[in-house]
Scaffold this motif. Structure first.
Motif, mmCIF file in Angstrom:
data_model
loop_
_atom_site.group_PDB
_atom_site.id
_atom_site.type_symbol
_atom_site.label_atom_id
_atom_site.label_comp_id
_atom_site.label_asym_id
_atom_site.label_seq_id
_atom_site.Cartn_x
_atom_site.Cartn_y
_atom_site.Cartn_z
ATOM 1 N N UNK A 1 0.839 -1.193 0.000
ATOM 2 C CA UNK A 1 0.000 0.000 0.000
ATOM 3 C C UNK A 1 0.877 1.247 0.000
ATOM 4 N N UNK A 2 0.391 2.240 -0.723
ATOM 5 C CA UNK A 2 1.082 3.538 -0.833
ATOM 6 C C UNK A 2 2.522 3.409 -1.364
ATOM 7 N N UNK A 3 2.711 2.458 -2.236
ATOM 8 C CA UNK A 3 4.025 2.280 -2.874
ATOM 9 C C UNK A 3 3.809 2.090 -4.370
ATOM 10 N N UNK A 4 4.900 2.189 -5.120
ATOM 11 C CA UNK A 4 4.828 1.957 -6.554
ATOM 12 C C UNK A 4 4.996 0.475 -6.845
ATOM 13 N N UNK A 5 4.277 0.026 -7.851
ATOM 14 C CA UNK A 5 4.436 -1.366 -8.295
ATOM 15 C C UNK A 5 4.506 -1.384 -9.810
ATOM 16 N N UNK A 6 5.192 -2.365 -10.334
ATOM 17 C CA UNK A 6 5.360 -2.456 -11.777
ATOM 18 C C UNK A 6 4.349 -3.429 -12.354
ATOM 19 N N UNK A 7 3.769 -3.029 -13.487
ATOM 20 C CA UNK A 7 2.821 -3.865 -14.219
ATOM 21 C C UNK A 7 3.374 -4.040 -15.632
ATOM 22 N N UNK A 8 3.493 -5.296 -16.075
ATOM 23 C CA UNK A 8 4.056 -5.569 -17.398
ATOM 24 C C UNK A 8 3.089 -6.350 -18.247
ATOM 25 N N UNK A 9 3.141 -6.073 -19.546
ATOM 26 C CA UNK A 9 2.388 -6.839 -20.541
ATOM 27 C C UNK A 9 3.425 -7.452 -21.472
ATOM 28 N N UNK A 10 3.406 -8.787 -21.605
ATOM 29 C CA UNK A 10 4.445 -9.497 -22.357
ATOM 30 C C UNK A 10 3.797 -10.376 -23.410
ATOM 31 N N UNK A 11 4.405 -10.363 -24.616
ATOM 32 C CA UNK A 11 3.987 -11.286 -25.674
ATOM 33 C C UNK A 11 4.859 -12.526 -25.526
ATOM 34 N N UNK A 12 4.312 -13.673 -25.186
ATOM 35 C CA UNK A 12 5.125 -14.830 -24.791
ATOM 36 C C UNK A 12 5.823 -15.554 -25.934
ATOM 37 N N UNK A 13 5.609 -15.158 -27.191
ATOM 38 C CA UNK A 13 6.195 -15.882 -28.325
ATOM 39 C C UNK A 13 7.042 -14.945 -29.172
ATOM 40 N N UNK A 14 8.111 -15.506 -29.743
ATOM 41 C CA UNK A 14 8.957 -14.735 -30.664
ATOM 42 C C UNK A 14 8.710 -15.133 -32.107
ATOM 43 N N UNK A 15 7.656 -15.912 -32.345
ATOM 44 C CA UNK A 15 7.392 -16.413 -33.697
ATOM 45 C C UNK A 15 6.730 -15.377 -34.591
ATOM 46 N N UNK A 16 6.330 -14.279 -34.017
ATOM 47 C CA UNK A 16 5.628 -13.271 -34.821
ATOM 48 C C UNK A 16 6.506 -12.069 -35.119
ATOM 49 N N UNK A 17 7.811 -12.331 -35.294
ATOM 50 C CA UNK A 17 8.720 -11.219 -35.566
ATOM 51 C C UNK A 17 8.411 -10.546 -36.900
ATOM 52 N N UNK A 18 7.678 -11.283 -37.781
ATOM 53 C CA UNK A 18 7.320 -10.690 -39.073
ATOM 54 C C UNK A 18 6.142 -9.736 -38.953
ATOM 55 N N UNK A 19 5.463 -9.755 -37.788
ATOM 56 C CA UNK A 19 4.322 -8.878 -37.562
ATOM 57 C C UNK A 19 4.732 -7.704 -36.691
ATOM 58 N N UNK A 20 4.124 -6.578 -36.960
ATOM 59 C CA UNK A 20 4.337 -5.419 -36.111
ATOM 60 C C UNK A 20 3.279 -5.447 -35.009
ATOM 61 N N UNK A 21 3.710 -5.423 -33.761
ATOM 62 C CA UNK A 21 2.783 -5.565 -32.648
ATOM 63 C C UNK A 21 2.865 -4.345 -31.739
#
Length: 324
Positions: free
Chosen positions: A37-57
C-alpha cells in the motif's frame, strides 16, 4: 461462373485471416509478487512468443487506473512495463493486456516510364594525345538509358577507356537511348606538343649579299605554339606572330645558324637553319654598262640586281675567251 470464382477467392482470404488470428499469441499480464500500500508497483504486458517477428505488434495495458512511466520494447518477446501508484481503493481492480498486430506487404517502387535526359554531358572535351581518355556523358530515365558517342561510324561507350590520338579530334554525336532516343553534339579537341616540320627559306641558299631573305618556321601543335628565334640578330623583322623572320640587305654579319623555337604548355621543340651569304664581287669586263650596280635600285629590287650580276658574269667570260 465468374461470381463463383470471386467468392472462392474471398472465402479463401477469410479463412487465411482466421487461421492467422487463431495462431496469434495471447499477451500476458505480469504483476509483482508483493504489492504494498502507498508504494509503486510495476505492471508488465508481455507477448510470450517470438514467432511473430514478421508482424508489427503494439502492446497496451488496459485499466481504469492511471499508469505512468510506460516503457516499451519491440522485437523478440515484445513487452511494455508501466508504474502504478497503489492505493487501498485499488484492491481487486482488473488489469488486462491488449496486443494489436499489424501486417504489411513487401514494399514495391512505382516506376514510371520516362524518356532519356542528359544530366551531365560537357559540350567540349579536351584530351591529351597518348593519355587514357573517355566520354563522360550521363543520362537519366526509366528504363535507365544506354549512352554512346559516335564519329565516322566509330562508337564509344560512356566511360570506356582508350588512348587519345590527334585524329580523334572533331565533333561527336552522343546518344541516350531507352524506349526513346535523344542526341547531343560534343566537340573533342586532342592536344599535343609541338613538332617542327621545316624552316622555309626564300630565296633559297646561298643568298646574294644585299638581298632580302625570309625564314618561316612551320610547326604542328595544339594548342598553337608560340615562336621565338635564336640568336637575336640586329636588323631583323618578326612577322606572323614570330613565325617568320625577315632580313633586309643581307651581309656577312647575318651568316650562321638560326634556331626556330616552338613551344606550348606540353613541350618545346627546336630546328636550325644555316644562312650562307654569297659575297663574290663581279666586275664588268669590257662593257661596264652590262653590269648594273645602282645601290639605290638594289634596295628596292634585289631580284633584278642578282640577274644583272649573273648576266654580266656570263658576258665577261665570253669576251675573255674571245681575246685569248
Amino acid at each position: 461462373m465468374e461470381y463463383s470464382a470471386v467468392w472462392t477467392v474471398i472465402i479463401f482470404s477469410i479463412l487465411r485471416v482466421c487461421k492467422v488470428h487463431a495462431l496469434l499469441p495471447i499477451p500476458l499480464i505480469i504483476l509483482e509478487d508483493k504489492v504494498e500500500l502507498n508504494a509503486e508497483t510495476k505492471v508488465s504486458c508481455v507477448l510470450p512468443s517470438s514467432d511473430c517477428h514478421c508482424l508489427e505488434v503494439e502492446l497496451k495495458i488496459v485499466t481504469k487506473e492511471k499508469l505512468k512511466n510506460c516503457v516499451s520494447h519491440k522485437g523478440n518477446f515484445s513487452n511494455v512495463t508501466c508504474t502504478l501508484d497503489v492505493t487501498k481503493e485499488m484492491n481487486g481492480i482488473e488489469l488486462s493486456c491488449e496486443a494489436h498486430f499489424k501486417t504489411k506487404s513487401k514494399p514495391y517502387k512505382l516506376n514510371i516510364q520516362t524518356e532519356p535526359e542528359f544530366t551531365d554531358c560537357s559540350d567540349k572535351l579536351v584530351w591529351l594525345e597518348g593519355q587514357e581518355s573517355s566520354f563522360n556523358c550521363q543520362a537519366k530515365g526509366h528504363p535507365l538509358p544506354t549512352v554512346t558517342c559516335e564519329k565516322n561510324n566509330t562508337i564509344y561507350k560512356v566511360e570506356e577507356k582508350f588512348t587519345a590520338m590527334r585524329n580523334m579530334s572533331g565533333e561527336y554525336t552522343c546518344r541516350a537511348t531507352n524506349f526513346d532516343t535523344i542526341t547531343k553534339p560534343v566537340t573533342v579537341s586532342v592536344e599535343y606538343e609541338p613538332k617542327i616540320l621545316s624552316i622555309v627559306v626564300q630565296p633559297s641558299m646561298p643568298v646574294l649579299e644585299g638581298a632580302n631573305i625570309t625564314l618561316t618556321c612551320e610547326a604542328d601543335a595544339v594548342p598553337t605554339p608560340t615562336y621565338s628565334w635564336h640568336p637575336q640578330t640586329p636588323h631583323v623583322t618578326f612577322l606572323n606572330n614570330n613565325r617568320t623572320i625577315q632580313i633586309k640587305e643581307v651581309t656577312s654579319a647575318h651568316e650562321g645558324f638560326y634556331i626556330c623555337i616552338a613551344q606550348n604548355k606540353y613541350g618545346i621543340k627546336t630546328l636550325q637553319q644555316k644562312i650562307v651569304v654569297d659575297r663574290e664581287e663581279i666586275e664588268s669586263a669590257t662593257n661596264p654598262a652590262l653590269f648594273v650596280q645602282d645601290k639605290n635600285n638594289n634596295r628596292g629590287d634585289t631580284t633584278d640586281a642578282a640577274f644583272s650580276k649573273i648576266l654580266a658574269l656570263l658576258l665577261s667570260s665570253s669576251l675573255l675567251y674571245y681575246f685569248c
